[in-house]
Design a protein around this motif. Structure first.
Motif, short mmCIF file in Angstrom:
data_model
loop_
_atom_site.label_atom_id
_atom_site.label_comp_id
_atom_site.label_asym_id
_atom_site.label_seq_id
_atom_site.Cartn_x
_atom_site.Cartn_y
_atom_site.Cartn_z
N ALA A 136 50.01 -2.62 -2.36
CA ALA A 136 49.98 -2.48 -3.81
C ALA A 136 49.76 -1.02 -4.21
N MET A 137 50.40 -0.62 -5.30
CA MET A 137 50.24 0.74 -5.80
C MET A 137 50.59 0.78 -7.28
N SER A 138 50.28 1.88 -7.92
CA SER A 138 50.59 2.04 -9.34
C SER A 138 52.07 2.34 -9.51
N ARG A 164 49.82 -6.16 -12.12
CA ARG A 164 48.47 -6.61 -12.47
C ARG A 164 47.70 -5.46 -13.14
N PRO A 165 47.07 -5.73 -14.29
CA PRO A 165 46.26 -4.69 -14.91
C PRO A 165 45.05 -4.34 -14.04
N VAL A 166 44.65 -3.08 -14.10
CA VAL A 166 43.48 -2.61 -13.37
C VAL A 166 42.24 -2.96 -14.20
N ALA A 167 41.27 -3.63 -13.58
CA ALA A 167 40.05 -4.03 -14.29
C ALA A 167 39.36 -2.80 -14.88
N ARG A 185 45.33 0.24 -19.45
CA ARG A 185 46.52 1.10 -19.48
C ARG A 185 47.12 1.25 -18.08
N ARG A 186 46.34 0.99 -17.06
CA ARG A 186 46.80 1.16 -15.68
C ARG A 186 47.15 -0.20 -15.07
N ALA A 187 48.03 -0.16 -14.08
CA ALA A 187 48.43 -1.39 -13.42
C ALA A 187 48.67 -1.14 -11.94
N ARG A 188 48.61 -2.20 -11.16
CA ARG A 188 48.94 -2.17 -9.74
C ARG A 188 50.10 -3.14 -9.53
N LEU A 189 51.04 -2.70 -8.73
CA LEU A 189 52.21 -3.52 -8.43
C LEU A 189 52.06 -4.12 -7.04
N GLU A 190 52.42 -5.38 -6.92
CA GLU A 190 52.43 -6.00 -5.60
C GLU A 190 53.55 -7.02 -5.53
N LEU A 191 54.05 -7.25 -4.34
CA LEU A 191 55.13 -8.20 -4.16
C LEU A 191 54.62 -9.63 -4.28
#
Length: 171
Positions: free
Chosen positions: A54-56, A87-90, A94-100
């Motif tokens: 996962a990454m931004s 997925r939003p970062v807790a 404004r930030r998110a993490r992407l994962e498959l």
């Protein structure tokens, strides 16, 4: 053809690499689009997320060597295809993490061995010694262009919104 003294566009390194990429990439592109319904750039993003976790969205753009705008579009398209989740970062919406998703991981598990098979078929044109020399030369060329770019930033930015180039006034 002459790398050291190019006489035409076909002698330029970038032209020849693009020609190789078009031919070799066509094999994988047909597979991606025909069997899996994804583009080659979407495939690149899926690979990075599968291999690096996962990454931004910004990290994904940097690691994929693609501009942020197209990466954002590919992220939306992959999310619409249910191949990745944003997925939003807790604590910072404004930030998110992407994962498959499981389906994204399944596509990677099926498509990567096929891509690797094409890779091996193309590289069979070289002897083991040539392959080692080519790998080393490619690494050195990449390092040299990275240094050149860092030392001499482009004078003008590309105007991709209007056809990819700035208009040169007629003389």
């Amino acid at each position: 053809m002459s790398f050291s003294h190019p006489k035409s566009v076909e002698d330029l390194l970038t032209f020849r690499i693009n020609r190789l990429m078009a031919s070799a990439g066509a094999l994988v592109t047909r597979l991606c689009e025909g069997r899996y319904g994804i583009t080659r750039r979407e495939w690149r993003l899926i690979c990075l997320l599968a291999e690096q976790g996962a990454m931004s969205p910004s990290e994904l753009a940097v690691r994929s060597h693609l501009p942020r705008g197209p990466v954002s579009k590919h992220i939306r398209d992959l999310a619409d295809k249910r191949l990745l989740i944003k997925r939003p970062v807790a604590g910072d919406m404004r930030r998110a993490r992407l994962e498959l998703t499981a389906e994204g991981r399944r596509i990677h598990a099926q498509l990567f061995p096929q891509s690797e098979h094409f890779h091996r078929q193309v590289l069979q044109a070289l002897t083991p010694a040539e392959l080692t020399a080519f790998d080393s030369a490619l690494s050195r060329l990449t390092e040299a262009t990275d240094r050149l770019l860092a030392a001499q930033p482009p004078v003008a930015k590309a105007d991709r919104r209007h056809g990819g180039s700035r208009r040169v006034p007629a003389s």
